[in-house]
Design a protein around this motif. Structure first.
Motif, mmCIF file in Angstrom:
data_model
loop_
_atom_site.group_PDB
_atom_site.id
_atom_site.type_symbol
_atom_site.label_atom_id
_atom_site.label_comp_id
_atom_site.label_asym_id
_atom_site.label_seq_id
_atom_site.Cartn_x
_atom_site.Cartn_y
_atom_site.Cartn_z
ATOM 1 N N ALA A 190 0.831 -1.202 0.000
ATOM 2 C CA ALA A 190 0.000 0.000 0.000
ATOM 3 C C ALA A 190 0.871 1.260 0.000
ATOM 4 N N ILE A 191 1.947 1.254 0.770
ATOM 5 C CA ILE A 191 2.854 2.405 0.792
ATOM 6 C C ILE A 191 3.504 2.598 -0.574
ATOM 7 N N VAL A 193 3.949 5.637 -5.674
ATOM 8 C CA VAL A 193 3.923 5.686 -7.136
ATOM 9 C C VAL A 193 2.761 6.550 -7.622
ATOM 10 N N GLY A 194 1.608 6.415 -6.979
ATOM 11 C CA GLY A 194 0.459 7.233 -7.354
ATOM 12 C C GLY A 194 0.714 8.721 -7.145
ATOM 13 N N CYS A 195 1.333 9.066 -6.029
ATOM 14 C CA CYS A 195 1.661 10.479 -5.776
ATOM 15 C C CYS A 195 2.646 11.007 -6.812
ATOM 16 N N TYR A 196 3.624 10.198 -7.156
ATOM 17 C CA TYR A 196 4.595 10.607 -8.174
ATOM 18 C C TYR A 196 3.904 10.826 -9.512
ATOM 19 N N LEU A 197 3.002 9.930 -9.886
ATOM 20 C CA LEU A 197 2.306 10.073 -11.169
ATOM 21 C C LEU A 197 1.384 11.292 -11.190
ATOM 22 N N VAL A 198 0.734 11.579 -10.075
ATOM 23 C CA VAL A 198 -0.115 12.770 -10.007
ATOM 24 C C VAL A 198 0.737 14.026 -10.140
ATOM 25 N N LYS A 199 1.884 14.046 -9.485
ATOM 26 C CA LYS A 199 2.795 15.185 -9.593
ATOM 27 C C LYS A 199 3.294 15.331 -11.031
#
Length: 102
Positions: free
Chosen positions: A6-7, A12-18
């Motif tokens: 989950a972490i 990875v999700g935060c990086y892709l949103v950025k």
């Protein structure tokens, strides 16, 4: 092990949103609606987080000392008290209710 998955997925999700935000065309970011949403979204997220942490205990609605502190802070805010006074009132009321309630 599922916590680490989950972490990792969250990172990875935060990086892709950025990355998505950085690759957006400037014309899109200059639109009034996008500017208004970008200004209001952090406030809405903080309000939702505060409400969830104050009035929730896992899966149940809870009205306890934290709720009394938030109510006292709201009253102090309506009376136009300075920010530090609002925080102090919230802390004092929360501590008082906890001391009286056990």
């Amino acid at each position: 092990m599922t916590v680490w998955i989950a972490i990792g997925v969250t990172a990875v999700g935060c990086y892709l949103v950025k990355l998505l935000g950085l690759s957006a065309p400037a014309g899109v970011l200059e639109r009034p609606l996008v500017r208004r949403l970008a200004a209001l979204l952090p406030v809405a997220l903080l309000a939702a987080l505060t409400a969830q942490q104050t009035f929730s205990d896992g899966r149940h609605l809870v009205l306890d000392a934290k709720a009394a502190g938030v109510a006292a802070a709201a009253v102090a805010l309506l009376l136009r008290a300075p920010f530090l006074a609002i925080v102090a009132v919230a802390v004092a009321v929360t501590a008082g209710v906890r001391a009286l309630g056990g």
